[in-house]
Design a protein around this motif. Sequence first.
Motif, PDB file in Angstrom:
ATOM      1  N   ARG A  19       0.847  -1.180   0.000  1.00  0.00           N
ATOM      2  CA  ARG A  19       0.000   0.000   0.000  1.00  0.00           C
ATOM      3  C   ARG A  19       0.884   1.232   0.000  1.00  0.00           C
ATOM      4  O   ARG A  19       1.647   1.446   0.952  1.00  0.00           O
ATOM      5  N   LEU A  20       0.790   2.015  -1.041  1.00  0.00           N
ATOM      6  CA  LEU A  20       1.543   3.256  -1.138  1.00  0.00           C
ATOM      7  C   LEU A  20       0.697   4.407  -0.607  1.00  0.00           C
ATOM      8  O   LEU A  20      -0.528   4.426  -0.762  1.00  0.00           O
ATOM      9  N   SER A  21       1.381   5.357   0.005  1.00  0.00           N
ATOM     10  CA  SER A  21       0.731   6.571   0.492  1.00  0.00           C
ATOM     11  C   SER A  21       1.455   7.774  -0.071  1.00  0.00           C
ATOM     12  O   SER A  21       2.664   7.721  -0.335  1.00  0.00           O
ATOM     13  N   CYS A  22       0.721   8.855  -0.232  1.00  0.00           N
ATOM     14  CA  CYS A  22       1.310  10.109  -0.691  1.00  0.00           C
ATOM     15  C   CYS A  22       0.679  11.230   0.108  1.00  0.00           C
ATOM     16  O   CYS A  22      -0.531  11.475  -0.006  1.00  0.00           O
ATOM     17  N   ALA A  23       1.499  11.889   0.917  1.00  0.00           N
ATOM     18  CA  ALA A  23       1.018  12.984   1.753  1.00  0.00           C
ATOM     19  C   ALA A  23       1.414  14.309   1.129  1.00  0.00           C
ATOM     20  O   ALA A  23       2.577  14.528   0.782  1.00  0.00           O
ATOM     21  N   ALA A  24       0.430  15.189   0.985  1.00  0.00           N
ATOM     22  CA  ALA A  24       0.678  16.513   0.410  1.00  0.00           C
ATOM     23  C   ALA A  24       0.817  17.543   1.521  1.00  0.00           C
ATOM     24  O   ALA A  24       0.232  17.405   2.593  1.00  0.00           O
ATOM     25  N   SER A  25       1.589  18.566   1.227  1.00  0.00           N
ATOM     26  CA  SER A  25       1.917  19.548   2.262  1.00  0.00           C
ATOM     27  C   SER A  25       0.830  20.573   2.494  1.00  0.00           C
ATOM     28  O   SER A  25       0.838  21.249   3.510  1.00  0.00           O
ATOM     29  N   ARG A  26      -0.071  20.732   1.559  1.00  0.00           N
ATOM     30  CA  ARG A  26      -1.059  21.788   1.677  1.00  0.00           C
ATOM     31  C   ARG A  26      -2.455  21.286   1.384  1.00  0.00           C
ATOM     32  O   ARG A  26      -2.640  20.476   0.487  1.00  0.00           O
ATOM     33  N   PRO A  27      -3.444  21.803   2.106  1.00  0.00           N
ATOM     34  CA  PRO A  27      -4.820  21.385   1.851  1.00  0.00           C
ATOM     35  C   PRO A  27      -5.308  21.751   0.466  1.00  0.00           C
ATOM     36  O   PRO A  27      -6.265  21.173  -0.027  1.00  0.00           O
ATOM     37  N   THR A  28      -4.678  22.733  -0.187  1.00  0.00           N
ATOM     38  CA  THR A  28      -5.148  23.141  -1.504  1.00  0.00           C
ATOM     39  C   THR A  28      -5.074  22.005  -2.517  1.00  0.00           C
ATOM     40  O   THR A  28      -5.732  22.048  -3.537  1.00  0.00           O
ATOM     41  N   VAL A  29      -4.282  20.980  -2.195  1.00  0.00           N
ATOM     42  CA  VAL A  29      -4.230  19.838  -3.112  1.00  0.00           C
ATOM     43  C   VAL A  29      -5.575  19.146  -3.176  1.00  0.00           C
ATOM     44  O   VAL A  29      -5.854  18.386  -4.097  1.00  0.00           O
TER      45      VAL A  29
END
Length: 122
Positions: A19-29
Amino acid sequence: QVHMVESGGGAVQAGGALRLSCAASRPTVNNYAMGWFRQAPGKEREFVAAVSWTGGRTYYADSVKGRFTISRDNSENTVYLQMNSLKLEDTALYYCAAAGLITTTPGDWNYWGQGTQVTVSS
């Protein structure tokens, strides 16, 4: 600028799962579609899967359809790729990306992570 960090890659035997995860730094994503691409040595980067910004629509490459599932949690600014029944040919560096519109063309995507390696062995 949106920074995205992938995790969850590793080595697994054929038939296994990751299971890969990708966390973005900003809510605008959260206003962007999110996708996964992969690139194997000597090959071009290719589309794997994408999910609309609401999470209501998903798209898959034929090669992974029925085996991979993309999802997102906008409350955590995170997108996931559940990979089951992994095959040798799934070995690649996997990237997450964000874009205003979903296409299968890497150049159309606006933001990219650094990638996480997935290695499938027999």
